[in-house]
Design an enzyme around this catalytic site. Structure first.
Site, mmCIF file in Angstrom:
data_model
loop_
_atom_site.group_PDB
_atom_site.id
_atom_site.type_symbol
_atom_site.label_atom_id
_atom_site.label_comp_id
_atom_site.label_asym_id
_atom_site.label_seq_id
_atom_site.Cartn_x
_atom_site.Cartn_y
_atom_site.Cartn_z
ATOM 1 N N GLY A 239 4.586 7.189 -5.673
ATOM 2 C CA GLY A 239 4.139 5.806 -5.793
ATOM 3 C C GLY A 239 5.210 4.740 -5.743
ATOM 4 O O GLY A 239 4.895 3.543 -5.716
ATOM 5 N N GLY A 275 6.787 9.792 -1.535
ATOM 6 C CA GLY A 275 6.599 9.890 -0.092
ATOM 7 C C GLY A 275 7.211 8.653 0.543
ATOM 8 O O GLY A 275 8.287 8.691 1.131
ATOM 9 N N ARG A 312 -2.272 1.092 9.232
ATOM 10 C CA ARG A 312 -2.102 0.409 7.938
ATOM 11 C C ARG A 312 -2.522 -1.073 7.965
ATOM 12 O O ARG A 312 -3.248 -1.514 7.068
ATOM 13 C CB ARG A 312 -0.680 0.549 7.415
ATOM 14 C CG ARG A 312 -0.224 2.000 7.242
ATOM 15 C CD ARG A 312 1.058 2.125 6.442
ATOM 16 N NE ARG A 312 0.839 1.774 5.054
ATOM 17 C CZ ARG A 312 1.202 0.658 4.497
ATOM 18 N NH1 ARG A 312 1.850 -0.243 5.210
ATOM 19 N NH2 ARG A 312 0.938 0.410 3.247
ATOM 20 N N CYS A 342 -10.532 -1.456 21.467
ATOM 21 C CA CYS A 342 -11.709 -2.330 21.457
ATOM 22 C C CYS A 342 -12.264 -2.529 20.057
ATOM 23 O O CYS A 342 -13.372 -2.073 19.746
ATOM 24 C CB CYS A 342 -12.757 -1.756 22.397
ATOM 25 S SG CYS A 342 -12.083 -1.564 24.034
ATOM 26 N N GLU A 343 -11.485 -3.128 19.211
ATOM 27 C CA GLU A 343 -11.876 -3.453 17.834
ATOM 28 C C GLU A 343 -11.102 -4.697 17.431
ATOM 29 O O GLU A 343 -9.889 -4.761 17.677
ATOM 30 C CB GLU A 343 -11.445 -2.346 16.855
ATOM 31 C CG GLU A 343 -11.986 -0.994 17.115
ATOM 32 C CD GLU A 343 -13.030 -0.571 16.097
ATOM 33 O OE1 GLU A 343 -13.399 -1.381 15.210
ATOM 34 O OE2 GLU A 343 -13.466 0.579 16.210
HETATM 35 N N1 LLP Z 1 1.298 12.329 -5.193
HETATM 36 C C1 LLP Z 1 -0.022 12.155 -5.078
HETATM 37 C C2 LLP Z 1 -0.917 12.964 -5.919
HETATM 38 C C3 LLP Z 1 -0.542 11.208 -4.177
HETATM 39 O O1 LLP Z 1 -1.855 11.051 -4.089
HETATM 40 C C4 LLP Z 1 0.351 10.449 -3.372
HETATM 41 C C5 LLP Z 1 -0.160 9.467 -2.410
HETATM 42 C C6 LLP Z 1 1.731 10.675 -3.511
HETATM 43 C C7 LLP Z 1 2.175 11.614 -4.437
HETATM 44 C C8 LLP Z 1 2.753 9.926 -2.708
HETATM 45 O O2 LLP Z 1 2.698 8.567 -2.930
HETATM 46 P P1 LLP Z 1 3.844 7.600 -2.374
HETATM 47 O O3 LLP Z 1 5.138 7.979 -3.075
HETATM 48 O O4 LLP Z 1 3.977 7.793 -0.916
HETATM 49 O O5 LLP Z 1 3.392 6.241 -2.727
HETATM 50 N N2 LLP Z 1 -2.097 5.589 3.119
HETATM 51 C C9 LLP Z 1 -1.698 4.679 2.065
HETATM 52 C C10 LLP Z 1 -1.071 5.389 0.885
HETATM 53 C C11 LLP Z 1 -1.932 6.479 0.296
HETATM 54 C C12 LLP Z 1 -1.255 7.206 -0.826
HETATM 55 C C13 LLP Z 1 -2.014 8.419 -1.221
HETATM 56 N N3 LLP Z 1 -1.404 9.215 -2.234
HETATM 57 C C14 LLP Z 1 -0.774 3.642 2.659
HETATM 58 O O6 LLP Z 1 -0.531 3.679 3.865
HETATM 59 O O7 LLP Z 1 -0.306 2.754 1.960
#
Ligand code: LLP
Length: 418
Positions: A239, A275, A312, A342-343
């Site tokens: 996160g 991530g 995104r 086409c959106e």
């Molecule tokens: N751990 C769990 C259980 C998660 O659900 C997630 C992300 C992470 C770790 C990694 O989170 P990060 O460090 O990347 O924030 N597609 C969206 C983000 C979805 C995140 C889902 N879960 C976007 O493009 O902002």
């Protein structure tokens, strides 16, 4: 800190001129800086060097094998959410003993695959899932290591689509009833309850939500001790936010300073699942201006990448900085930068002030390394773009651009209609 920079008004990734890559691989393509990935990983890793910890890179943010291998080489583990990610994690060389498996809908076959691979643990999201893992482990004559994911009901103050630790979200088990859940799981014969897990959301820029969540988790750890359940790992999820525009996210150091006073006294092994923090600003999407269309009210810069390549902005209204690879002067224009799909939602930026561009110019859409390629699709029968990794003064195509043949792979016209 990333390794994309302008020199003489031209964009470089590490020591590679980005337009050289465009010339040889064509557009659009994702371009990753390996040095940035390693640098971000190391920053987080060293911020926690004082305690026993494991960083599990969240593969959902970017599952390219070259990126995963880069991180595996640094000693990173992996946070996975599917059998497919497990397959890729193993192919990339992650040590199974450093893999944690999250997700609300794990199937029997995914559970079996993970047990046979002997991953570190499952992050369990419901009691039904705990029962399923207990059953599958029993059938295999194994004991499954698990953490229960609790929902600490903390508001991380992010976009509603990426908040996960609030009561109303589908993730985790209610913290108020956690003792009952842990006791129940602990009594299942084929489960070894070794951890506690929480993930409160994504793109979190301040440390407070983590501190808030940790306060609740450390209280739970001591409450669990009182009923004889002694967990070994404390997983606080991912996160950590990054700079897309004008955010001021906490650094790895500030993050560690804020949470270590709460983590240390627990004496537990800390697990993190970042991530975006690692790969978000390590990747760009390079695209070409196909047309410039002037209407009565607006200027549209139509590019060859679309929402199928980077969803995104369409999905979350997210901001991505966009600049030409070659900056010609200081003159600016205000335009909507849109794709060919086409959106109406196929729009990377609305009423954006950018350096003046012309048809044929190349643009970089920044901060596209996380949730970029992995969320791409073949919508409008568009082949998925190439992915390229820069390592110092060299670059490598780490995923080939799809071809038209790839678009029909696996499709069959039944004999009856031939
Ligand atoms: N751990 C769990 C259980 C998660 O659900 C997630 C992300 C992470 C770790 C990694 O989170 P990060 O460090 O990347 O924030 N597609 C969206 C983000 C979805 C995140 C889902 N879960 C976007 O493009 O902002």
């Amino acid at each position: 800190m990333d390794f994309f920079h302008y020199e003489n008004n031209e964009l470089y990734c590490e020591e590679v001129l980005v337009s050289d890559v465009a010339e040889s691989v064509g557009t659009p393509f994702y371009l990753y800086s390996q040095r940035t990935i390693v640098d971000h990983y190391k920053k987080l890793d060293s911020a926690f060097s004082g305690i026993d910890h494991l960083i599990c890179f969240s593969m959902k943010s970017n599952a390219n094998l070259a990126i995963c291998k880069t991180l595996a080489n640094e000693g990173s583990g992996a946070d996975i959410v599917s059998g497919g990610e497990l397959y890729k994690a193993i192919k990339a060389g992650f040590n199974p003993q450093n893999i944690v498996f999250a997700g609300v809908g794990k199937t029997d076959s995914e559970i079996e695959y993970a047990l046979k691979t002997d991953i570190l643990m499952f992050n369990v999201e419901s009691m039904s899932e705990a029962k399923a893992i207990n059953r599958v482990a029993g059938n295999l004559g194994k004991k499954a290591r698990i953490a229960l994911r609790v929902n600490p009901d903390v508001d991380p103050g992010t976009h509603k689509h990426i908040t996960t630790g609030k009561k109303e979200n589908k993730f985790g088990l209610a913290i108020d009833h956690a003792i009952e859940y842990f006791t129940e799981a602990n009594n299942m014969p084929n489960l070894d309850v070794i951890g506690i897990h929480a993930h409160i959301g994504s793109q979190i820029v301040s440390t407070e939500p983590y501190v808030e969540s940790l306060k609740r988790l450390s209280k739970l750890i001591s409450d669990l001790e009182k009923v004889g359940i002694n967990i070994k790992t404390l997983n606080i999820g991912g996160g950590l936010g990054i700079i897309y525009n004008e955010e001021n996210p906490s650094t790895a150091q500030q993050f560690a300073e804020a949470i270590l006073p709460l983590v240390k006294p627990t004496g537990r092994r800390l697990i993190l699942e970042p991530g975006r923090f690692i790969v978000g600003n390590a990747g760009i999407l390079v695209t070409k201006v196909v047309y410039i269309k002037q209407t009565e009210t607006k200027t549209f810069v139509i590019v060859d990448a679309g929402m199928n390549d980077l969803i995104r902005p369409a999905l979350y209204d997210s901001y991505h900085n966009i600049r030409p690879l070659k900056i010609n002067g200081t003159e600016e224009m205000t335009a909507d930068i849109v794709g060919p799909i086409c959106e109406s939602a196929d729009c990377f930026a609305k009423d954006r002030k950018i350096n003046v561009v012309q048809e044929g110019d190349l643009l970089s859409i920044f901060s596209a390394g996380a949730y970029g390629f992995v969320m791409s699709s073949n919508y409008n029968a568009r082949p998925k773009v190439a992915e390229v990794m820069v390592i110092g003064d060299k670059y490598f195509v780490v995923r080939k651009r799809e071809t038209y043949e790839d678009l029909i792979k696996g499709e069959v016209i039944p004999q009856d209609i031939l």
